[in-house]
Design a protein around this motif. Structure first.
Motif, PDB file in Angstrom:
ATOM      1  N   CYS A 145      10.480  -1.045   0.747  1.00 48.32           N
ATOM      2  CA  CYS A 145      10.784  -2.103   1.468  1.00 48.32           C
ATOM      3  C   CYS A 145      10.046  -3.523   0.828  1.00 48.32           C
ATOM      4  N   THR A 146       9.083  -3.180   0.379  1.00 53.40           N
ATOM      5  CA  THR A 146       8.381  -4.173  -0.180  1.00 53.40           C
ATOM      6  C   THR A 146       8.937  -4.732  -1.478  1.00 53.40           C
ATOM      7  N   ASN A 147       9.809  -3.893  -2.189  1.00 54.26           N
ATOM      8  CA  ASN A 147      10.425  -4.206  -3.209  1.00 54.26           C
ATOM      9  C   ASN A 147       9.857  -5.096  -4.449  1.00 54.26           C
ATOM     10  N   GLU A 148       8.760  -4.707  -4.938  1.00 57.24           N
ATOM     11  CA  GLU A 148       8.032  -5.473  -5.628  1.00 57.24           C
ATOM     12  C   GLU A 148       8.575  -5.729  -6.960  1.00 57.24           C
ATOM     13  N   ASP A 149       9.093  -4.692  -7.544  1.00 60.24           N
ATOM     14  CA  ASP A 149       9.830  -4.656  -8.645  1.00 60.24           C
ATOM     15  C   ASP A 149      11.370  -5.213  -8.773  1.00 60.24           C
ATOM     16  N   GLY A 150      11.669  -5.401  -7.485  1.00 61.32           N
ATOM     17  CA  GLY A 150      13.064  -5.961  -7.419  1.00 61.32           C
ATOM     18  C   GLY A 150      14.131  -4.916  -7.818  1.00 61.32           C
ATOM     19  N   SER A 151      13.708  -3.689  -7.697  1.00 56.07           N
ATOM     20  CA  SER A 151      14.881  -2.638  -8.007  1.00 56.07           C
ATOM     21  C   SER A 151      15.818  -2.109  -6.933  1.00 56.07           C
ATOM     22  N   SER A 152      15.320  -2.845  -5.528  1.00 56.68           N
ATOM     23  CA  SER A 152      16.313  -2.599  -4.466  1.00 56.68           C
ATOM     24  C   SER A 152      17.261  -3.838  -4.129  1.00 56.68           C
ATOM     25  N   ASP A 153      18.529  -3.528  -3.868  1.00 53.07           N
ATOM     26  CA  ASP A 153      19.216  -4.913  -3.462  1.00 53.07           C
ATOM     27  C   ASP A 153      19.190  -5.275  -1.893  1.00 53.07           C
ATOM     28  N   VAL A 154      18.215  -4.436  -1.211  1.00 57.01           N
ATOM     29  CA  VAL A 154      17.596  -4.725   0.179  1.00 57.01           C
ATOM     30  C   VAL A 154      16.586  -5.533   0.220  1.00 57.01           C
ATOM     31  N   GLN A 155      16.525  -6.789   0.789  1.00 56.16           N
ATOM     32  CA  GLN A 155      15.608  -7.791   0.998  1.00 56.16           C
ATOM     33  C   GLN A 155      15.076  -7.836   2.417  1.00 56.16           C
ATOM     34  N   VAL A 156      14.088  -7.031   2.677  1.00 51.52           N
ATOM     35  CA  VAL A 156      13.643  -6.820   4.180  1.00 51.52           C
ATOM     36  C   VAL A 156      12.691  -8.276   4.348  1.00 51.52           C
ATOM     37  N   GLY A 157      12.934  -8.815   5.735  1.00 51.52           N
ATOM     38  CA  GLY A 157      12.372 -10.145   6.127  1.00 51.52           C
ATOM     39  C   GLY A 157      10.710  -9.679   5.852  1.00 51.52           C
ATOM     40  N   GLU A 158      10.300  -8.827   6.702  1.00 51.81           N
ATOM     41  CA  GLU A 158       8.929  -8.873   6.820  1.00 51.81           C
ATOM     42  C   GLU A 158       8.586  -7.312   6.794  1.00 51.81           C
ATOM     43  N   VAL A 159       7.550  -6.721   6.023  1.00 52.94           N
ATOM     44  CA  VAL A 159       7.176  -5.406   5.793  1.00 52.94           C
ATOM     45  C   VAL A 159       5.826  -5.069   6.752  1.00 52.94           C
ATOM     46  N   LYS A 160       5.815  -4.490   7.822  1.00 48.48           N
ATOM     47  CA  LYS A 160       4.637  -4.265   8.498  1.00 48.48           C
ATOM     48  C   LYS A 160       4.082  -2.877   8.642  1.00 48.48           C
ATOM     49  N   ARG A 161       2.670  -2.775   7.787  1.00 44.14           N
ATOM     50  CA  ARG A 161       2.172  -1.507   7.352  1.00 44.14           C
ATOM     51  C   ARG A 161       1.386  -0.818   8.539  1.00 44.14           C
ATOM     52  N   TYR A 162       1.498   0.536   8.792  1.00 41.50           N
ATOM     53  CA  TYR A 162       0.575   1.179   9.581  1.00 41.50           C
ATOM     54  C   TYR A 162      -0.172   2.207   9.162  1.00 41.50           C
ATOM     55  N   PRO A 163      -1.240   2.555   9.595  1.00 42.53           N
ATOM     56  CA  PRO A 163      -2.019   3.806   8.849  1.00 42.53           C
ATOM     57  C   PRO A 163      -1.058   5.250   9.269  1.00 42.53           C
ATOM     58  N   LYS A 164      -0.443   5.178  10.281  1.00 45.72           N
ATOM     59  CA  LYS A 164       0.224   6.448  11.034  1.00 45.72           C
ATOM     60  C   LYS A 164       1.923   6.041  11.096  1.00 45.72           C
ATOM     61  N   GLY A 165       2.828   6.821  10.759  1.00 48.37           N
ATOM     62  CA  GLY A 165       4.117   6.525  10.992  1.00 48.37           C
ATOM     63  C   GLY A 165       4.386   6.501  12.552  1.00 48.37           C
TER      64      GLY A 165
END
Ligand code: ARG
Length: 261
Positions: free
Chosen positions: A158-178
């Motif tokens: 989701c963060t797509n730092e390396d740009g390998s995904s064509d999906v551009q999530v608006g904002e990624v929220k990170r949690y310690p537990k799913g």
């Protein structure tokens, strides 16, 4: 003079042999250390049903049973250390555990810091949305607020730092537990949650009237046991996985926690 020189060489040679016998570089004798201690330490993040989760005070799941089989093969006790997912590799490399069993995907990036066993499970990243959501496929995640478990492959996707995904999530929220991400989804603070497919099914199963898992998979991944680089324990882990597979025990373990639909 001559005699003294010979003695010095002999002493040096003896020292070299002694050190080699001890295994020399760090993790080379992990197995000896484990057998001496009478226990093997596995580290995990027990927030990932059906692979590792808490059932009352007890930690249980597929990875726990595989780890127990590894301990049995070594003839020692299994000790479990339950920590945050993104602390697993640092903790392993700080010598606080002998291996990681955490539904961990064998990625190239992680291979820079750990060795992986043979893969024991095929997985993928799944999308969870509310039952009334207009999100129906991966590209619908474009511009959306998505919850992930911190430091997981779902996070990197989701963060797509390396740009390998064509999906551009608006904002990624990170949690310690799913589970916490799912609570925020139900509370309307997220548009979707991205998490591994089997944990996704367990999470949806507990809230089936409010959330659902989309059929489309985002990635293809393989789970493996992680070990310190160069650990001689890797062979034992691979042999254990092989034996579990060949004896049908692996299927038995998996079907105990994942019911075939
Ligand atoms: N397979 C994913 C990864 O390796 C998620 C694993 C999360 N496991 C856990 N025990 N919380 O990044």
């Amino acid at each position: 003079m001559k005699i003294r020189w010979t003695a010095a060489v002999a002493l040096a040679a003896l020292t070299a042999v002694t050190f080699a016998g001890c295994g020399g570089s760090g993790s080379a004798s992990a197995t000896d250390k484990i057998k001496k201690a009478g226990k093997v330490v596995m580290t995990t993040n027990a927030e990932f049903e059906p692979f590792e989760y808490k059932d009352g005070d007890e930690i249980t799941g597929i990875d726990i049973e595989i780890s127990q089989a590894i301990a049995d093969k070594l003839g020692v006790k299994l000790e479990i250390s339950d920590i945050a997912f993104d602390s697993l590799i640092p903790s392993l490399n700080a010598g606080k555990a002998d291996f990681i069993a955490a539904g961990m995907t064998a990625t190239e990036d992680r291979r820079k810091n750990v060795d992986f066993s043979e893969a024991y499970f095929n997985a993928s990243q799944a999308i969870i949305v509310t039952v009334d959501s207009e999100i129906a496929s991966r590209t619908d995640l474009n511009g959306k607020i998505v919850g992930v478990q911190q430091g997981t492959t779902g996070d990197s996707y989701c963060t797509n730092e390396d740009g390998s995904s064509d999906v551009q999530v608006g904002e990624v929220k990170r949690y310690p537990k799913g589970m916490d991400a799912v609570s925020d989804l139900i509370a309307g603070r997220l548009d979707a949650v991205v998490i591994d497919n089997f944990p996704a099914e367990k999470l949806v199963g507990k809230n089936a009237d409010t959330i659902k898992k989309l059929d489309e998979a985002l990635t293809e991944e393989e789970y493996a046991i992680a070990l310190p680089k160069g650990s001689d324990l890797t062979d034992t882990v691979n042999e254990t996985i092989k034996e579990l597979n060949e004896s049908g025990k692996m299927d038995e373990i998996v079907s105990k926690y994942i019911s075939a639909e």
